[in-house]
Design a protein around this motif. Structure first.
Motif, mmCIF file in Angstrom:
data_model
loop_
_atom_site.group_PDB
_atom_site.id
_atom_site.type_symbol
_atom_site.label_atom_id
_atom_site.label_comp_id
_atom_site.label_asym_id
_atom_site.label_seq_id
_atom_site.Cartn_x
_atom_site.Cartn_y
_atom_site.Cartn_z
ATOM 1 N N VAL A 28 0.853 -1.202 0.000
ATOM 2 C CA VAL A 28 0.000 0.000 0.000
ATOM 3 C C VAL A 28 0.883 1.245 0.000
ATOM 4 N N LYS A 29 1.967 1.196 0.773
ATOM 5 C CA LYS A 29 2.883 2.342 0.808
ATOM 6 C C LYS A 29 3.572 2.541 -0.541
ATOM 7 N N VAL A 30 3.759 1.469 -1.296
ATOM 8 C CA VAL A 30 4.412 1.561 -2.600
ATOM 9 C C VAL A 30 3.426 2.000 -3.679
ATOM 10 N N PHE A 31 2.269 1.326 -3.763
ATOM 11 C CA PHE A 31 1.370 1.518 -4.906
ATOM 12 C C PHE A 31 0.220 2.499 -4.673
ATOM 13 N N VAL A 32 -0.158 2.739 -3.434
ATOM 14 C CA VAL A 32 -1.261 3.671 -3.159
ATOM 15 C C VAL A 32 -0.708 5.023 -2.719
ATOM 16 N N THR A 34 2.497 5.778 -2.560
ATOM 17 C CA THR A 34 3.768 5.922 -3.274
ATOM 18 C C THR A 34 4.910 6.150 -2.279
ATOM 19 N N PRO A 35 6.107 5.730 -2.648
ATOM 20 C CA PRO A 35 7.239 5.968 -1.749
ATOM 21 C C PRO A 35 7.425 7.456 -1.418
ATOM 22 N N ALA A 36 7.260 8.324 -2.429
ATOM 23 C CA ALA A 36 7.418 9.768 -2.179
ATOM 24 C C ALA A 36 6.357 10.273 -1.199
ATOM 25 N N GLY A 37 5.135 9.784 -1.339
ATOM 26 C CA GLY A 37 4.073 10.174 -0.409
ATOM 27 C C GLY A 37 4.336 9.660 0.993
ATOM 28 N N THR A 38 4.887 8.463 1.101
ATOM 29 C CA THR A 38 5.224 7.892 2.403
ATOM 30 C C THR A 38 6.352 8.693 3.043
ATOM 31 N N VAL A 39 7.340 9.090 2.246
ATOM 32 C CA VAL A 39 8.423 9.943 2.748
ATOM 33 C C VAL A 39 7.836 11.243 3.278
ATOM 34 N N GLY A 40 6.929 11.843 2.511
ATOM 35 C CA GLY A 40 6.294 13.089 2.942
ATOM 36 C C GLY A 40 5.554 12.936 4.254
ATOM 37 N N PHE A 41 4.842 11.820 4.415
ATOM 38 C CA PHE A 41 4.127 11.583 5.671
ATOM 39 C C PHE A 41 5.106 11.443 6.825
ATOM 40 N N PHE A 42 6.150 10.656 6.634
ATOM 41 C CA PHE A 42 7.135 10.477 7.709
ATOM 42 C C PHE A 42 7.723 11.824 8.115
ATOM 43 N N GLU A 43 8.078 12.631 7.126
ATOM 44 C CA GLU A 43 8.650 13.941 7.430
ATOM 45 C C GLU A 43 7.634 14.844 8.122
ATOM 46 N N SER A 44 6.353 14.707 7.778
ATOM 47 C CA SER A 44 5.323 15.551 8.396
ATOM 48 C C SER A 44 5.122 15.239 9.875
ATOM 49 N N LEU A 47 9.775 12.511 11.418
ATOM 50 C CA LEU A 47 10.729 11.421 11.220
ATOM 51 C C LEU A 47 11.554 11.679 9.965
ATOM 52 N N PRO A 48 12.757 11.146 9.905
ATOM 53 C CA PRO A 48 13.560 11.302 8.692
ATOM 54 C C PRO A 48 12.893 10.596 7.509
ATOM 55 N N GLY A 49 12.922 11.214 6.360
ATOM 56 C CA GLY A 49 12.295 10.635 5.178
ATOM 57 C C GLY A 49 12.866 9.282 4.804
ATOM 58 N N ALA A 50 14.163 9.092 5.031
ATOM 59 C CA ALA A 50 14.804 7.815 4.690
ATOM 60 C C ALA A 50 14.205 6.654 5.478
ATOM 61 N N LEU A 51 13.660 6.952 6.639
ATOM 62 C CA LEU A 51 13.042 5.906 7.453
ATOM 63 C C LEU A 51 11.812 5.316 6.754
ATOM 64 N N ALA A 52 11.193 6.080 5.881
ATOM 65 C CA ALA A 52 10.047 5.575 5.118
ATOM 66 C C ALA A 52 10.483 4.426 4.209
ATOM 67 N N TYR A 53 11.613 4.587 3.558
ATOM 68 C CA TYR A 53 12.113 3.518 2.683
ATOM 69 C C TYR A 53 12.466 2.268 3.479
ATOM 70 N N LEU A 54 13.073 2.468 4.639
ATOM 71 C CA LEU A 54 13.406 1.317 5.490
ATOM 72 C C LEU A 54 12.154 0.612 5.989
ATOM 73 N N THR A 55 11.120 1.396 6.280
ATOM 74 C CA THR A 55 9.857 0.809 6.731
ATOM 75 C C THR A 55 9.210 0.001 5.613
ATOM 76 N N ILE A 56 9.206 0.542 4.407
ATOM 77 C CA ILE A 56 8.656 -0.190 3.258
ATOM 78 C C ILE A 56 9.424 -1.487 3.051
ATOM 79 N N LEU A 57 10.746 -1.415 3.104
ATOM 80 C CA LEU A 57 11.582 -2.607 2.945
ATOM 81 C C LEU A 57 11.297 -3.625 4.047
ATOM 82 N N ALA A 58 11.172 -3.156 5.285
ATOM 83 C CA ALA A 58 10.888 -4.052 6.406
ATOM 84 C C ALA A 58 9.535 -4.725 6.238
#
Length: 142
Positions: A28-32, A34-44, A47-58
């Motif tokens: 859902v974070k990838v296709f709904v 989007t990674p950029a949107g997830t980064v934006g949410f984390f930053e909002s 949290l660091p935006g890079a943590l969004a990518y790690l969360t998606i990977l996890a």
């Protein structure tokens, strides 16, 4: 008393179910969102935006590993901090009840406990790479 005949299959059911839910949430974070949107949410939420990518990977990698039974104990243990972070940072301000607006921390907190329990229980039946030394096939055949 734990039934050694059925316990590995109960663990399997829990492992596959939580794995599927992790996979779903990651996709859902990838296709709904989007990674950029997830980064934006984390930053909002500070949290660091890079943590969004790690969360998606996890979530995606961890979900697949749980479904397949690849190092399931270690994966379950590694996912506990992800869930505690979701409970605190993602849902903490919404209160306890999951049905509160924006969801409360009840659900990710419960999920963290389930993952900790899975780490303690073992890999269960049909694990591709069991991480414990208990005999899987003997328990599954009995």
């Amino acid at each position: 008393m734990i039934d050694p005949k059925t316990a590995p299959y109960a663990i399997l059911a829990l492992r596959v179910t939580t794995g599927a839910l992790f996979l779903f949430h990651g996709l859902v974070k990838v296709f709904v969102f989007t990674p950029a949107g997830t980064v934006g949410f984390f930053e909002s939420i500070g949290l660091p935006g890079a943590l969004a990518y790690l969360t998606i990977l996890a979530e995606v990698g961890g979900g697949l590993a749980l479904i397949l039974g690849i190092k399931a104990r270690l994966v379950s243990l590694a996912l506990v901090p992800v869930l505690l972070g979701a409970a605190y940072f993602g849902h903490g301000a919404s209160g306890f009840n999951w049905s509160n607006p924006n969801g409360g921390y009840e659900y990710p907190l419960m999920w963290a406990v389930v993952q900790a329990a899975l780490a303690a229980l073992g890999d269960g039946a049909l694990a591709l790479s069991p991480t414990s030394r208990e005999p899987r096939l003997a328990a599954a055949r009995a």
